[in-house]
Design an enzyme around this catalytic site. Structure first.
Site, PDB file in Angstrom:
ATOM      1  N   GLU A  86     -28.707  21.682   6.603  1.00 38.79           N
ATOM      2  CA  GLU A  86     -28.022  20.508   6.050  1.00 38.79           C
ATOM      3  C   GLU A  86     -29.034  19.719   5.231  1.00 38.79           C
ATOM      4  OE1 GLU A  86     -25.987  17.329   4.933  1.00 38.79           O
ATOM      5  OE2 GLU A  86     -24.954  18.969   5.956  1.00 38.79           O
ATOM      6  N   CYS A  99      -0.137   6.510   1.522  1.00 39.11           N
ATOM      7  CA  CYS A  99       0.502   7.607   2.252  1.00 39.11           C
ATOM      8  C   CYS A  99       1.712   8.067   1.442  1.00 39.11           C
ATOM      9  CB  CYS A  99       0.909   7.164   3.653  1.00 39.11           C
ATOM     10  SG  CYS A  99      -0.484   6.763   4.721  1.00 39.11           S
ATOM     11  N   GLN A 136     -15.484  14.398  10.319  1.00 36.34           N
ATOM     12  CA  GLN A 136     -14.070  14.418   9.978  1.00 36.34           C
ATOM     13  C   GLN A 136     -13.406  13.126  10.443  1.00 36.34           C
ATOM     14  OE1 GLN A 136     -12.848  16.703   8.151  1.00 36.34           O
ATOM     15  NE2 GLN A 136     -13.902  18.632   8.515  1.00 36.34           N
ATOM     16  N   CYS A 140       0.870  -1.186   0.000  1.00 35.85           N
ATOM     17  CA  CYS A 140       0.000   0.000   0.000  1.00 35.85           C
ATOM     18  C   CYS A 140       0.898   1.223   0.000  1.00 35.85           C
ATOM     19  CB  CYS A 140      -0.907   0.012   1.223  1.00 35.85           C
ATOM     20  SG  CYS A 140      -1.909   1.529   1.364  1.00 35.85           S
ATOM     21  N   CYS A 176     -11.918  21.615   2.674  1.00 35.47           N
ATOM     22  CA  CYS A 176     -11.024  20.472   2.525  1.00 35.47           C
ATOM     23  C   CYS A 176     -10.343  20.480   1.165  1.00 35.47           C
ATOM     24  CB  CYS A 176     -11.786  19.160   2.736  1.00 35.47           C
ATOM     25  SG  CYS A 176     -13.122  18.882   1.559  1.00 35.47           S
TER      26      CYS A 176
END
Length: 367
Positions: free
Chosen positions: A256, A14, A206, A11, A326
């Protein structure tokens, strides 16, 4: 952070893992400042480098007797990442139990190349108090009876506040479907800065609780410094910003589109004894032009930004905007559409260490 999966090239999600964390943070700050000039910047809010992620989205592959929980390779085969060091410890500890559930309940992993199988994803969220919420994403209802049969044992093995099944029958890159069946509980209590937020199965929160707590504290500090008589939280989700910033004498509201999130926000407000006018609606269609328009507006949109809402905020009577983004690229675009609302200060929050993603909080003031 040490990661055996990264070192073995199993993987590489990251992408910045080999970069020292202090350098990651400095480069992230510099990148955001290049896109958003002329702000007074607070120091960046750093994250823990491991064990910070409160949500695991595990694609299930392999076979019933040898399932993999993790991600999918390019050919559709599974890469098992049960010990991913990004996840909070309760999530890592729960993975062997969930693997056993797949085997014992005979939940056939969905095979993407052949379009066969039942279990597509396991979604697990951890609260600061160590409780968990589990969602199983299935192609059909075929396996639900077998899951129910093992529910008592599952609840005995894990601190589960909520267990639900989501049905996603389509063969496409969509994480979840429209139908949700709650098998246990239905609400995960997410205590953040002593504010008891509540997450229903479909609720957004989050993925980094400690950094989210810092984000809410910073936004609240800026709002209290301005001390508006009225404030509106758009894209309010489960009410994080509104519940933190509610004060006696301050008219606070939140909007919302997800009814489930608004139900959760109402429950949290009732527990705190707060009078916050939460409502279901489209954030881009809220009345901002009349005399009842709020003095301050908080926006926390998805990655695409606020789009046409920027022009309406520019034309509104709002004196201040606190924008949580974001995606610095869409944030910069939206700021250009609001020239009368001048960004005066900002702060970068590192929600996603070891990646190029950044969460940015900006305070805009009408000039």
């Amino acid at each position: 952070m040490d990661c055996a999966y990264f070192d073995a090239w199993r993987c590489r999600s990251c992408t910045l893992l080999e970069t020292p964390y202090a350098r990651q943070l400095a480069e992230q700050q510099a990148s955001v400042e290049r896109m958003l000039s002329a702000l007074a910047w607070e120091p960046p809010f750093a994250s823990a480098v491991a064990g910070f992620r409160n949500k695991a989205k595990m694609a299930v592959a392999g076979t019933v007797d040898a399932p993999t929980l993790g991600i999918l390779a390019a050919d559709g085969s599974g890469i098992d990442l049960q010990a991913c060091p990004l996840h909070e410890r309760p999530i890592q500890d729960a993975m062997p139990v969930l693997e056993a559930l797949v085997r014992e309940a005979r939940l056939t992993p969905y095979d993407v190349p052949s379009r066969r199988g039942e279990l597509k994803h396991l979604l697990l969220t951890a609260s600061p108090d160590g409780e968990l919420a589990l969602r199983l994403v299935l192609r059909s209802s075929e396996a639900i009876a077998r899951i129910r049969k093992r529910l008592a044992a599952l609840l005995g093995a894990l601190p589960l506040a909520s267990v639900s099944v989501n049905l996603q029958p389509a063969h496409k890159a969509v994480l979840e479907g429209d139908e949700e069946l709650v098998l246990h509980g239905g609400t995960l209590r997410m205590r953040v800065n002593d504010v008891p937020l509540r997450l229903k199965p479909r609720s957004f929160f989050q993925t980094n609780t400690a950094v989210a707590a810092g984000l809410y504290r910073q936004a609240t500090a800026w709002i209290d410094e301005v001390d508006p008589a009225s404030a509106l939280d758009l894209y309010c989700g489960v009410g994080g910003f509104a519940l933190h910033a509610a004060r006696p004498g301050r008219r606070m509201a939140g909007v919302e589109v997800a009814a489930e999130a608004i139900d959760a926000a109402h429950e949290s407000a009732a527990e705190l004894g707060l009078d916050v006018a939460f409502s279901v609606g489209d954030a881009t269609a809220v009345d901002l032009e009349t005399g009842a328009a709020p003095e301050l507006v908080v926006v926390n949109p998805p990655r695409r930004g606020i789009g046409p809402l920027a022009a309406r905020l520019e034309a509104s009577a709002a004196r201040h905007v606190v924008y949580s983004s974001c995606n610095p690229v869409t944030l910069a675009r939206d700021l250009q559409a609001m020239p009368s609302l001048v960004p005066v200060r900002g702060r970068v929050f590192d929600m996603f260490p070891h990646t190029g993603h950044a969460e940015v909080l900006v305070h805009l003031e009408r000039r």
